[in-house]
Design a protein around this motif. Structure first.
Motif, PDB file in Angstrom:
ATOM      1  N   TYR A  14     -93.382 -11.463  85.205  1.00  0.00           N
ATOM      2  CA  TYR A  14     -93.838 -10.535  84.166  1.00  0.00           C
ATOM      3  C   TYR A  14     -95.328 -10.216  84.307  1.00  0.00           C
ATOM      4  CZ  TYR A  14     -89.446 -12.141  82.133  1.00  0.00           C
ATOM      5  OH  TYR A  14     -88.122 -12.463  81.933  1.00  0.00           O
ATOM      6  N   LEU A  15     -96.091 -11.177  84.849  1.00  0.00           N
ATOM      7  CA  LEU A  15     -97.534 -10.994  84.972  1.00  0.00           C
ATOM      8  C   LEU A  15     -97.930 -10.261  86.247  1.00  0.00           C
ATOM      9  CD1 LEU A  15     -98.766 -14.543  83.833  1.00  0.00           C
ATOM     10  CD2 LEU A  15     -98.756 -12.435  82.497  1.00  0.00           C
ATOM     11  N   LEU A  16     -97.182 -10.443  87.321  1.00  0.00           N
ATOM     12  CA  LEU A  16     -97.563  -9.882  88.613  1.00  0.00           C
ATOM     13  C   LEU A  16     -97.681  -8.353  88.618  1.00  0.00           C
ATOM     14  CD1 LEU A  16     -95.722 -12.173  91.184  1.00  0.00           C
ATOM     15  CD2 LEU A  16     -98.163 -12.026  90.724  1.00  0.00           C
ATOM     16  N   PRO A  17     -96.761  -7.606  87.981  1.00  0.00           N
ATOM     17  CA  PRO A  17     -96.932  -6.138  87.989  1.00  0.00           C
ATOM     18  C   PRO A  17     -98.241  -5.679  87.359  1.00  0.00           C
ATOM     19  CG  PRO A  17     -94.702  -6.713  87.347  1.00  0.00           C
ATOM     20  CD  PRO A  17     -95.473  -7.985  87.373  1.00  0.00           C
ATOM     21  N   ALA A  18     -98.598  -6.265  86.202  1.00  0.00           N
ATOM     22  CA  ALA A  18     -99.862  -5.896  85.551  1.00  0.00           C
ATOM     23  C   ALA A  18    -101.048  -6.318  86.408  1.00  0.00           C
ATOM     24  CB  ALA A  18     -99.950  -6.542  84.175  1.00  0.00           C
ATOM     25  N   LEU A  19    -100.979  -7.524  87.004  1.00  0.00           N
ATOM     26  CA  LEU A  19    -102.062  -7.998  87.868  1.00  0.00           C
ATOM     27  C   LEU A  19    -102.208  -7.105  89.090  1.00  0.00           C
ATOM     28  CD1 LEU A  19    -104.169 -10.164  88.461  1.00  0.00           C
ATOM     29  CD2 LEU A  19    -102.379 -11.493  89.596  1.00  0.00           C
ATOM     30  N   LEU A  20    -101.089  -6.649  89.629  1.00  0.00           N
ATOM     31  CA  LEU A  20    -101.122  -5.756  90.794  1.00  0.00           C
ATOM     32  C   LEU A  20    -101.796  -4.440  90.454  1.00  0.00           C
ATOM     33  CD1 LEU A  20    -100.246  -5.335  93.732  1.00  0.00           C
ATOM     34  CD2 LEU A  20     -98.085  -4.404  92.865  1.00  0.00           C
ATOM     35  N   ILE A  21    -101.517  -3.916  89.266  1.00  0.00           N
ATOM     36  CA  ILE A  21    -102.148  -2.665  88.840  1.00  0.00           C
ATOM     37  C   ILE A  21    -103.663  -2.834  88.737  1.00  0.00           C
ATOM     38  CG2 ILE A  21    -102.388  -1.081  86.879  1.00  0.00           C
ATOM     39  CD1 ILE A  21     -99.389  -1.434  86.391  1.00  0.00           C
ATOM     40  N   PHE A  22    -104.094  -3.961  88.166  1.00  0.00           N
ATOM     41  CA  PHE A  22    -105.533  -4.218  88.055  1.00  0.00           C
ATOM     42  C   PHE A  22    -106.177  -4.322  89.429  1.00  0.00           C
ATOM     43  CE2 PHE A  22    -104.947  -5.380  83.574  1.00  0.00           C
ATOM     44  CZ  PHE A  22    -106.115  -4.855  83.042  1.00  0.00           C
ATOM     45  N   VAL A  23    -105.505  -5.031  90.347  1.00  0.00           N
ATOM     46  CA  VAL A  23    -106.078  -5.217  91.678  1.00  0.00           C
ATOM     47  C   VAL A  23    -106.189  -3.890  92.414  1.00  0.00           C
ATOM     48  CG1 VAL A  23    -105.652  -6.226  93.954  1.00  0.00           C
ATOM     49  CG2 VAL A  23    -105.333  -7.608  91.897  1.00  0.00           C
ATOM     50  N   VAL A  24    -105.131  -3.069  92.344  1.00  0.00           N
ATOM     51  CA  VAL A  24    -105.094  -1.815  93.103  1.00  0.00           C
ATOM     52  C   VAL A  24    -106.038  -0.778  92.522  1.00  0.00           C
ATOM     53  CG1 VAL A  24    -103.634   0.134  93.765  1.00  0.00           C
ATOM     54  CG2 VAL A  24    -102.765  -2.206  93.953  1.00  0.00           C
ATOM     55  N   PHE A  25    -106.085  -0.668  91.199  1.00  0.00           N
ATOM     56  CA  PHE A  25    -106.835   0.428  90.579  1.00  0.00           C
ATOM     57  C   PHE A  25    -108.188   0.026  89.999  1.00  0.00           C
ATOM     58  CE2 PHE A  25    -102.376   1.783  90.338  1.00  0.00           C
ATOM     59  CZ  PHE A  25    -102.478   3.017  90.969  1.00  0.00           C
ATOM     60  N   THR A  26    -108.508  -1.264  89.970  1.00  0.00           N
ATOM     61  CA  THR A  26    -109.794  -1.699  89.427  1.00  0.00           C
ATOM     62  C   THR A  26    -110.590  -2.528  90.426  1.00  0.00           C
ATOM     63  OG1 THR A  26    -108.888  -1.706  87.180  1.00  0.00           O
ATOM     64  CG2 THR A  26    -110.941  -2.911  87.539  1.00  0.00           C
ATOM     65  N   TYR A  27    -110.050  -3.655  90.839  1.00  0.00           N
ATOM     66  CA  TYR A  27    -110.816  -4.577  91.670  1.00  0.00           C
ATOM     67  C   TYR A  27    -111.002  -4.054  93.096  1.00  0.00           C
ATOM     68  CZ  TYR A  27    -109.840  -7.658  87.764  1.00  0.00           C
ATOM     69  OH  TYR A  27    -109.742  -8.189  86.508  1.00  0.00           O
ATOM     70  N   TYR A  28    -109.963  -3.486  93.677  1.00  0.00           N
ATOM     71  CA  TYR A  28    -110.118  -2.961  95.043  1.00  0.00           C
ATOM     72  C   TYR A  28    -111.119  -1.803  95.103  1.00  0.00           C
ATOM     73  CZ  TYR A  28    -109.241  -0.428  99.338  1.00  0.00           C
ATOM     74  OH  TYR A  28    -109.409   0.243 100.523  1.00  0.00           O
TER      75      TYR A  28
END
Length: 291
Positions: A14-28
């Motif tokens: 449940y957490l990985l999709p939201a974390l992936l969005i943050f990584v792709v669109f914010t942290y990267y």
């Protein structure tokens, strides 16, 4: 297997999709901009590592310091006006009158108007030759200035347009704050003989301090990142009088194709916003009390 680890494994899907969005669109993107700021990227060829050369160039560039000063004036001017006018409009919108709904709609309407439409409207209104504003001034015997074409009035004009476009949001936030205040305090003050002005100054406005902190933070962050109105109204002119940092980033990246320098400007802007946010939070902790 420890219970905490088991719970983490169960929550992972449940957490990985939201974390992936943050990584792709914010942290990267953040890491990418930081990397590009240390290169000579030009969007046409492979970037070469140049270290802190872009930052040294900025520190030695008078245009950068001028843009920083203009951005500070713009941010302070827009924020002060949005806070003051937003609070005044919130009091008006909170008053029970027949035109309450109409007033609320009129105040918030500019917020949803697109930047392009806003630029078209105000370019027409502030046209120095045929605009309604100058024609009205001529009728009063006053020679109107070249609002957006005069270096002495261009920045003030853009500030006023930005306030017209954005004051609806602070007004609505203040309105929500007013409607959440306990009525007992104002009623007790009124019974003791306090006037409406005294109640507003001594009770209502101090109780709105948490809302004011939010409004100031949102306004400052938004104004420091502004470039759309400048792009559409003045393109940084005349004579660089409206060259905000946000517009300078856009110009270096997509006009001069100096992506490395534009990335360095973006990092500087991020550091400024982070510093302002920390300072504001520290001040709020000392001076603002939440119920």
């Amino acid at each position: 297997m420890p219970g905490a680890l088991l719970e983490l494994l169960r929550a992972a899907p449940y957490l990985l999709p939201a974390l992936l969005i943050f990584v792709v669109f914010t942290y990267y993107p953040l890491a990418r901009v930081l990397y590009l700021s240390l290169t000579d990227a030009d969007m046409l060829s492979a970037p070469n590592w140049v270290g802190l050369a872009n930052y040294r160039q900025l520190l030695a560039d008078r245009e950068f310091w001028s843009s920083l000063g203009i951005t500070a004036v713009f941010a302070v001017g827009v924020t002060a006006l949005e806070v003051g006018l937003g609070l005044a409009l919130a009091f008006l919108m909170n008053a029970r009158t027949r035109t309450q709904s109409l007033l609320r709609g009129a105040v918030f309407a500019p917020v949803v108007v697109s930047l392009a439409a806003t630029a078209v409207i105000w370019n027409y209104l502030l046209n120095p030759n045929s605009g309604p504003v100058n024609r009205l001034l001529e009728g009063l015997g006053i020679t109107g200035p070249g609002w957006l074409s005069d270096p002495q009035t261009a920045l003030a004009s853009v500030i006023l347009v930005a306030v017209w476009k954005g004051v609806g949001l602070p007004a609505v936030l203040f309105l929500a704050g007013l409607q959440g205040l306990p009525a007992e305090l104002e009623e007790a003050a009124a019974i003791d003989g306090a006037s409406r002005a005294t109640i507003a100054r001594r009770i209502t406005i101090p109780l709105l301090a948490p809302t004011t902190v939010v409004v100031v933070f949102i306004s400052l962050i938004g104004t420091f990142q502004s470039y759309g109105l400048v792009l559409l109204l003045t393109r940084g002119g005349p004579a660089g009088s409206t060259n905000l940092l946000g517009y300078s980033i856009y110009q270096n990246a997509f006009v001069f194709f100096q992506m490395g320098l534009a990335s360095a400007l973006s990092v500087v802007l991020f550091a400024l916003l982070l510093t302002l946010g920390i300072i504001q939070l520290k001040l709020a902790e000392r001076r603002v009390h939440y119920q």
